[in-house]
Design a protein around this motif. Sequence first.
Motif, PDB file in Angstrom:
ATOM      1  N   UNK A 119      49.534  62.397  30.995  1.00 56.09           N
ATOM      2  CA  UNK A 119      48.898  61.219  30.422  1.00 56.09           C
ATOM      3  C   UNK A 119      49.940  60.180  30.073  1.00 56.09           C
ATOM      4  N   UNK A 120      49.654  59.364  29.055  1.00 58.91           N
ATOM      5  CA  UNK A 120      50.603  58.331  28.668  1.00 58.91           C
ATOM      6  C   UNK A 120      50.511  58.042  27.176  1.00 58.91           C
ATOM      7  N   UNK A 121      51.583  57.469  26.668  1.00 62.17           N
ATOM      8  CA  UNK A 121      51.634  56.956  25.292  1.00 62.17           C
ATOM      9  C   UNK A 121      51.941  55.471  25.409  1.00 62.17           C
ATOM     10  N   UNK A 122      51.156  54.646  24.717  1.00 56.60           N
ATOM     11  CA  UNK A 122      51.363  53.200  24.769  1.00 56.60           C
ATOM     12  C   UNK A 122      51.674  52.684  23.373  1.00 56.60           C
ATOM     13  N   UNK A 123      52.659  51.815  23.294  1.00 61.19           N
ATOM     14  CA  UNK A 123      53.080  51.193  22.038  1.00 61.19           C
ATOM     15  C   UNK A 123      52.819  49.689  22.110  1.00 61.19           C
ATOM     16  N   UNK A 124      52.311  49.129  21.015  1.00 59.85           N
ATOM     17  CA  UNK A 124      52.052  47.696  20.919  1.00 59.85           C
ATOM     18  C   UNK A 124      52.772  47.152  19.690  1.00 59.85           C
ATOM     19  N   UNK A 125      53.602  46.125  19.885  1.00 65.46           N
ATOM     20  CA  UNK A 125      54.292  45.517  18.746  1.00 65.46           C
ATOM     21  C   UNK A 125      53.473  44.343  18.225  1.00 65.46           C
ATOM     22  N   UNK A 126      53.806  43.890  17.020  1.00 72.15           N
ATOM     23  CA  UNK A 126      53.077  42.769  16.425  1.00 72.15           C
ATOM     24  C   UNK A 126      53.365  41.448  17.139  1.00 72.15           C
ATOM     25  N   UNK A 127      54.480  41.376  17.875  1.00 70.98           N
ATOM     26  CA  UNK A 127      54.801  40.128  18.585  1.00 70.98           C
ATOM     27  C   UNK A 127      54.377  40.151  20.054  1.00 70.98           C
ATOM     28  N   UNK A 128      53.545  41.134  20.450  1.00 65.06           N
ATOM     29  CA  UNK A 128      52.974  41.150  21.784  1.00 65.06           C
ATOM     30  C   UNK A 128      53.668  42.024  22.802  1.00 65.06           C
ATOM     31  N   UNK A 129      54.736  42.697  22.442  1.00 61.32           N
ATOM     32  CA  UNK A 129      55.402  43.594  23.384  1.00 61.32           C
ATOM     33  C   UNK A 129      54.549  44.854  23.592  1.00 61.32           C
TER      34      UNK A 129
ATOM     35  N   UNK B  96      58.392  48.357  12.475  1.00 63.54           N
ATOM     36  CA  UNK B  96      57.276  47.908  11.623  1.00 63.54           C
ATOM     37  C   UNK B  96      56.153  47.275  12.444  1.00 63.54           C
ATOM     38  N   UNK B  97      54.957  47.416  11.932  1.00 68.02           N
ATOM     39  CA  UNK B  97      53.763  46.798  12.529  1.00 68.02           C
ATOM     40  C   UNK B  97      53.590  47.153  14.001  1.00 68.02           C
ATOM     41  N   UNK B  98      53.632  48.432  14.299  1.00 66.57           N
ATOM     42  CA  UNK B  98      53.465  48.923  15.665  1.00 66.57           C
ATOM     43  C   UNK B  98      52.208  49.784  15.738  1.00 66.57           C
ATOM     44  N   UNK B  99      51.499  49.649  16.840  1.00 69.58           N
ATOM     45  CA  UNK B  99      50.368  50.539  17.114  1.00 69.58           C
ATOM     46  C   UNK B  99      50.788  51.491  18.223  1.00 69.58           C
TER      47      UNK B  99
ATOM     48  N   UNK C  37      44.986  57.109  17.604  1.00 64.47           N
ATOM     49  CA  UNK C  37      45.836  55.928  17.478  1.00 64.47           C
ATOM     50  C   UNK C  37      46.442  55.896  16.078  1.00 64.47           C
ATOM     51  N   UNK C  38      47.599  55.255  15.938  1.00 68.47           N
ATOM     52  CA  UNK C  38      48.214  55.037  14.622  1.00 68.47           C
ATOM     53  C   UNK C  38      48.759  53.628  14.577  1.00 68.47           C
ATOM     54  N   UNK C  39      48.820  53.100  13.376  1.00 65.81           N
ATOM     55  CA  UNK C  39      49.410  51.782  13.163  1.00 65.81           C
ATOM     56  C   UNK C  39      50.361  51.883  11.979  1.00 65.81           C
ATOM     57  N   UNK C  40      51.529  51.290  12.104  1.00 63.08           N
ATOM     58  CA  UNK C  40      52.472  51.307  10.985  1.00 63.08           C
ATOM     59  C   UNK C  40      53.895  51.168  11.465  1.00 63.08           C
TER      60      UNK C  40
ATOM     61  N   UNK D  60      59.014  58.223  18.843  1.00 66.48           N
ATOM     62  CA  UNK D  60      58.059  59.323  18.962  1.00 66.48           C
ATOM     63  C   UNK D  60      58.590  60.336  19.960  1.00 66.48           C
ATOM     64  N   UNK D  61      58.016  61.545  19.887  1.00 68.43           N
ATOM     65  CA  UNK D  61      58.301  62.572  20.890  1.00 68.43           C
ATOM     66  C   UNK D  61      57.066  63.448  21.074  1.00 68.43           C
TER      67      UNK D  61
END
Length: 102
Positions: free
Chosen positions: A29-39, A57-60, A90-93, A98-99
């Motif tokens: 599968x996959x893990x996806x990360x989203x930053x607060x500035x759009x990355x 900080x502020x990552x989903x 999902x998590x936000x914070x 991660x591993x």
Amino acid sequence: MRRVSALSALAVAGSLVLACAGPASAAPGFVRLYSSDGQVATVVDPEPFVCHRGFGDDTAVVNRTRDTILVYPDFDCRARIFDPVEPDENRYGNIGSFQALS
């Protein structure tokens, strides 16, 4: 004579270690990360116990693997504080890294 016995014992021990060590398999599968500035970062089939850097900080984080992942506040998966994220959760914070567990 002793040298031959010691070398034989070492060879047998080495063979046993190799026979018992199974191949590491990725978490499908996959893990996806989203930053607060759009990355956005995507890790496909993360290998077990390999540390992947987050955005801080502020990552989903979205876990779309079949296995649990651990998220850490630091960038190198060394903090004694971690948060397990189960499959399809999902998590936000503050997600510094991660591993995958398996």
